[in-house]
Motif scaffolding. Structure first.
Motif, PDB file in Angstrom:
ATOM      1  N   ASP A  84      10.782 -10.729  11.020  1.00 25.88           N
ATOM      2  CA  ASP A  84      11.644 -11.792  11.576  1.00 25.88           C
ATOM      3  C   ASP A  84      11.272 -12.505  12.881  1.00 25.88           C
ATOM      4  O   ASP A  84      11.875 -13.435  13.555  1.00 25.88           O
ATOM      5  N   ASP A  85      10.138 -12.027  13.080  1.00 22.60           N
ATOM      6  CA  ASP A  85       9.307 -12.759  14.502  1.00 22.60           C
ATOM      7  C   ASP A  85       8.612 -14.117  14.430  1.00 22.60           C
ATOM      8  O   ASP A  85       8.073 -14.471  15.356  1.00 22.60           O
ATOM      9  N   VAL A  86       8.728 -14.310  13.299  1.00 25.33           N
ATOM     10  CA  VAL A  86       7.492 -15.519  12.901  1.00 25.33           C
ATOM     11  C   VAL A  86       8.381 -16.877  13.304  1.00 25.33           C
ATOM     12  O   VAL A  86       9.626 -17.089  13.444  1.00 25.33           O
ATOM     13  N   GLN A  87       7.500 -17.715  13.977  1.00 30.26           N
ATOM     14  CA  GLN A  87       7.858 -18.958  14.045  1.00 30.26           C
ATOM     15  C   GLN A  87       6.778 -19.908  13.288  1.00 30.26           C
ATOM     16  O   GLN A  87       5.575 -19.895  13.506  1.00 30.26           O
ATOM     17  N   VAL A  88       7.507 -20.619  12.434  1.00 27.11           N
ATOM     18  CA  VAL A  88       6.598 -21.687  11.708  1.00 27.11           C
ATOM     19  C   VAL A  88       6.350 -23.002  12.369  1.00 27.11           C
ATOM     20  O   VAL A  88       7.277 -23.561  12.799  1.00 27.11           O
ATOM     21  N   GLN A  89       5.107 -23.266  12.491  1.00 29.43           N
ATOM     22  CA  GLN A  89       4.577 -24.131  13.294  1.00 29.43           C
ATOM     23  C   GLN A  89       3.837 -25.505  12.709  1.00 29.43           C
ATOM     24  O   GLN A  89       3.911 -26.362  13.287  1.00 29.43           O
ATOM     25  N   THR A  90       3.723 -25.395  11.360  1.00 35.78           N
ATOM     26  CA  THR A  90       3.102 -26.646  10.592  1.00 35.78           C
ATOM     27  C   THR A  90       4.122 -27.204   9.710  1.00 35.78           C
ATOM     28  O   THR A  90       4.670 -26.904   8.955  1.00 35.78           O
ATOM     29  N   GLU A  91       3.768 -28.728  10.147  1.00 33.41           N
ATOM     30  CA  GLU A  91       4.411 -29.643   9.126  1.00 33.41           C
ATOM     31  C   GLU A  91       4.290 -29.420   7.767  1.00 33.41           C
ATOM     32  O   GLU A  91       3.056 -29.462   7.184  1.00 33.41           O
ATOM     33  N   ASP A  92       5.155 -29.473   6.971  1.00 34.20           N
ATOM     34  CA  ASP A  92       5.011 -29.429   5.510  1.00 34.20           C
ATOM     35  C   ASP A  92       4.245 -28.002   4.797  1.00 34.20           C
ATOM     36  O   ASP A  92       3.557 -28.080   3.936  1.00 34.20           O
ATOM     37  N   TRP A  93       4.362 -27.139   5.627  1.00 32.31           N
ATOM     38  CA  TRP A  93       3.914 -25.946   5.396  1.00 32.31           C
ATOM     39  C   TRP A  93       4.212 -25.319   4.011  1.00 32.31           C
ATOM     40  O   TRP A  93       3.072 -24.739   3.248  1.00 32.31           O
ATOM     41  N   ASP A  94       5.315 -25.604   3.250  1.00 35.40           N
ATOM     42  CA  ASP A  94       5.627 -25.085   2.110  1.00 35.40           C
ATOM     43  C   ASP A  94       4.780 -25.815   1.055  1.00 35.40           C
ATOM     44  O   ASP A  94       4.185 -25.248   0.043  1.00 35.40           O
ATOM     45  N   GLU A  95       4.627 -27.124   1.291  1.00 36.21           N
ATOM     46  CA  GLU A  95       3.802 -27.815   0.256  1.00 36.21           C
ATOM     47  C   GLU A  95       2.457 -27.533   0.197  1.00 36.21           C
ATOM     48  O   GLU A  95       1.667 -27.416  -0.758  1.00 36.21           O
ATOM     49  N   LYS A  96       1.955 -27.169   1.482  1.00 35.62           N
ATOM     50  CA  LYS A  96       0.430 -26.975   1.723  1.00 35.62           C
ATOM     51  C   LYS A  96       0.111 -25.357   0.836  1.00 35.62           C
ATOM     52  O   LYS A  96      -0.827 -25.278   0.494  1.00 35.62           O
ATOM     53  N   ILE A  97       1.202 -24.607   1.276  1.00 35.00           N
ATOM     54  CA  ILE A  97       0.991 -23.153   0.365  1.00 35.00           C
ATOM     55  C   ILE A  97       1.219 -23.361  -1.156  1.00 35.00           C
ATOM     56  O   ILE A  97       0.268 -22.722  -1.879  1.00 35.00           O
ATOM     57  N   LYS A  98       2.039 -24.235  -1.571  1.00 35.71           N
ATOM     58  CA  LYS A  98       2.208 -24.595  -3.137  1.00 35.71           C
ATOM     59  C   LYS A  98       0.938 -25.084  -3.707  1.00 35.71           C
ATOM     60  O   LYS A  98       0.614 -24.916  -4.871  1.00 35.71           O
ATOM     61  N   ILE A  99       0.340 -25.890  -2.893  1.00 34.74           N
ATOM     62  CA  ILE A  99      -0.894 -26.553  -3.580  1.00 34.74           C
ATOM     63  C   ILE A  99      -2.090 -25.665  -4.026  1.00 34.74           C
ATOM     64  O   ILE A  99      -2.630 -25.723  -5.062  1.00 34.74           O
ATOM     65  N   GLN A 100      -1.960 -24.589  -3.113  1.00 32.39           N
ATOM     66  CA  GLN A 100      -3.171 -23.351  -3.273  1.00 32.39           C
ATOM     67  C   GLN A 100      -2.876 -22.733  -4.615  1.00 32.39           C
ATOM     68  O   GLN A 100      -3.856 -22.532  -5.414  1.00 32.39           O
ATOM     69  N   PHE A 101      -1.369 -22.483  -4.763  1.00 33.06           N
ATOM     70  CA  PHE A 101      -1.249 -21.609  -5.997  1.00 33.06           C
ATOM     71  C   PHE A 101      -1.435 -22.454  -7.205  1.00 33.06           C
ATOM     72  O   PHE A 101      -1.663 -22.249  -8.321  1.00 33.06           O
ATOM     73  N   ASP A 102      -1.031 -23.895  -6.928  1.00 35.03           N
ATOM     74  CA  ASP A 102      -1.302 -25.003  -8.035  1.00 35.03           C
ATOM     75  C   ASP A 102      -2.722 -24.994  -8.660  1.00 35.03           C
ATOM     76  O   ASP A 102      -3.110 -25.425  -9.683  1.00 35.03           O
ATOM     77  N   ARG A 103      -3.782 -24.577  -7.719  1.00 33.02           N
ATOM     78  CA  ARG A 103      -5.166 -24.808  -8.286  1.00 33.02           C
ATOM     79  C   ARG A 103      -5.409 -23.602  -9.419  1.00 33.02           C
ATOM     80  O   ARG A 103      -6.730 -23.523  -9.953  1.00 33.02           O
ATOM     81  N   TYR A 104      -4.643 -22.577  -9.546  1.00 34.58           N
ATOM     82  CA  TYR A 104      -4.744 -21.477 -10.326  1.00 34.58           C
ATOM     83  C   TYR A 104      -3.659 -21.577 -11.647  1.00 34.58           C
ATOM     84  O   TYR A 104      -2.481 -21.379 -11.394  1.00 34.58           O
ATOM     85  N   GLU A 105      -4.217 -21.707 -12.767  1.00 36.38           N
ATOM     86  CA  GLU A 105      -3.161 -21.627 -13.924  1.00 36.38           C
ATOM     87  C   GLU A 105      -2.364 -20.512 -14.137  1.00 36.38           C
ATOM     88  O   GLU A 105      -1.283 -20.424 -14.241  1.00 36.38           O
ATOM     89  N   ASP A 106      -3.057 -19.378 -13.758  1.00 34.77           N
ATOM     90  CA  ASP A 106      -2.219 -18.110 -13.864  1.00 34.77           C
ATOM     91  C   ASP A 106      -1.426 -17.844 -12.561  1.00 34.77           C
ATOM     92  O   ASP A 106      -0.569 -16.722 -12.539  1.00 34.77           O
ATOM     93  N   LYS A 107      -1.606 -18.448 -11.362  1.00 35.33           N
ATOM     94  CA  LYS A 107      -0.882 -18.352 -10.153  1.00 35.33           C
ATOM     95  C   LYS A 107      -1.028 -16.935  -9.386  1.00 35.33           C
ATOM     96  O   LYS A 107      -0.408 -16.755  -8.288  1.00 35.33           O
ATOM     97  N   ILE A 108      -2.067 -16.151  -9.996  1.00 33.76           N
ATOM     98  CA  ILE A 108      -2.326 -14.949  -9.209  1.00 33.76           C
ATOM     99  C   ILE A 108      -3.098 -15.294  -7.919  1.00 33.76           C
ATOM    100  O   ILE A 108      -4.543 -15.429  -8.189  1.00 33.76           O
ATOM    101  N   LEU A 109      -2.580 -15.108  -6.917  1.00 30.83           N
ATOM    102  CA  LEU A 109      -3.016 -15.403  -5.555  1.00 30.83           C
ATOM    103  C   LEU A 109      -2.250 -14.965  -4.568  1.00 30.83           C
ATOM    104  O   LEU A 109      -1.048 -14.623  -4.531  1.00 30.83           O
TER     105      LEU A 109
END
Length: 239
Positions: A84-109
């Motif tokens: 609960d102590d996190v402050q999210v500071q990066t714009e479009d953080w969710d898309e940036k995270i999703k892009i990494q998962f999309d690099r793997y067909e199995d999504k294991i990451l």
């Protein structure tokens, strides 16, 4: 897109800050799943500050159990173990995270955003996503895909009460060469030593209890999770 699983106690203002900073910087809609204690003296403040759809109220229990309960309620494929102590500071953080998962067909990451503790060589911050095969990485807050949870059966390894959750998950991910540090996404966090933190560290001797459990499960059970995920990866690569 992404679900946050967040046990919280005694910190309603931080929970609200997490919601606000995540929503203000997200490209898509974030699902918030707070677990609140029914004996929390600040429960009414949570009710005042948070939308009712964002929280579940139940008995005071282990943080690990709360993370897993909230993960089981999540509706998105990418699930983040959060504090609960996190402050999210990066714009479009969710898309940036999703892009990494999309690099793997199995999504294991396992995706680990920066919390400010990890620096690059010299005075330079690392700026590229990096698979982390060797040394441990600060990973108090991380994301995995539902495929990971479905294979091993949990978000947070249920052996523990509170500590070693990130250590165990990261060790599994590193053995798979699937632990990815994402320095361009910053989730600012600072370890707190308020009454809530003191309760976690002192209640039922949790630190020593989890330390004992870690030494017993890391070799006997950890490779079982690695093998389950390796088999899933192999199956996806040949399908």
């Amino acid at each position: 897109m992404i679900s946050f699983c967040v046990p919280s106690r005694g910190r309603p203002e931080l929970a609200k800050r997490l919601v606000d900073t995540a929503n203000n910087t997200a490209k898509y809609q974030t699902e918030f799943l707070f677990y609140l204690n029914d004996d929390d003296p600040k429960l009414d403040e949570y009710r005042d500050l948070l939308d009712e759809k964002h929280y579940t109220i139940g008995p005071n229990q282990s943080t690990c159990f709360s993370w897993n309960q909230m993960a089981s309620k999540s509706n998105n494929d990418i699930i983040m173990l959060m504090g609960d102590d996190v402050q999210v500071q990066t714009e479009d953080w969710d898309e940036k995270i999703k892009i990494q998962f999309d690099r793997y067909e199995d999504k294991i990451l396992m995706v680990v955003p920066s919390d400010g503790r990890r620096k690059g060589n010299g005075n330079n911050e690392e700026t590229e996503p990096t698979l982390w095969p060797d040394e441990s990485l600060p990973a108090a807050h991380f994301a995995v895909h539902r495929n990971w949870i479905d294979r091993v059966g949990y978000l947070a390894p249920p052996f523990f009460w509170h500590f070693y959750v990130d250590t165990y998950t990261q060790k599994v991910a590193r053995k798979l060469n699937r632990c990815l540090f994402l320095p361009t996404v910053v989730f600012k966090a600072k370890k707190l030593f308020d009454s809530t933190a003191t309760n976690v560290r002192s209640h039922l001797n949790i630190i020593k209890r989890d330390d004992f459990v870690w030494t017993k499960v890391r070799d006997r059970h950890l490779m079982s999770d690695v093998n389950l995920l390796q088999n899933f990866i192999a199956g996806k690569s040949t399908s």
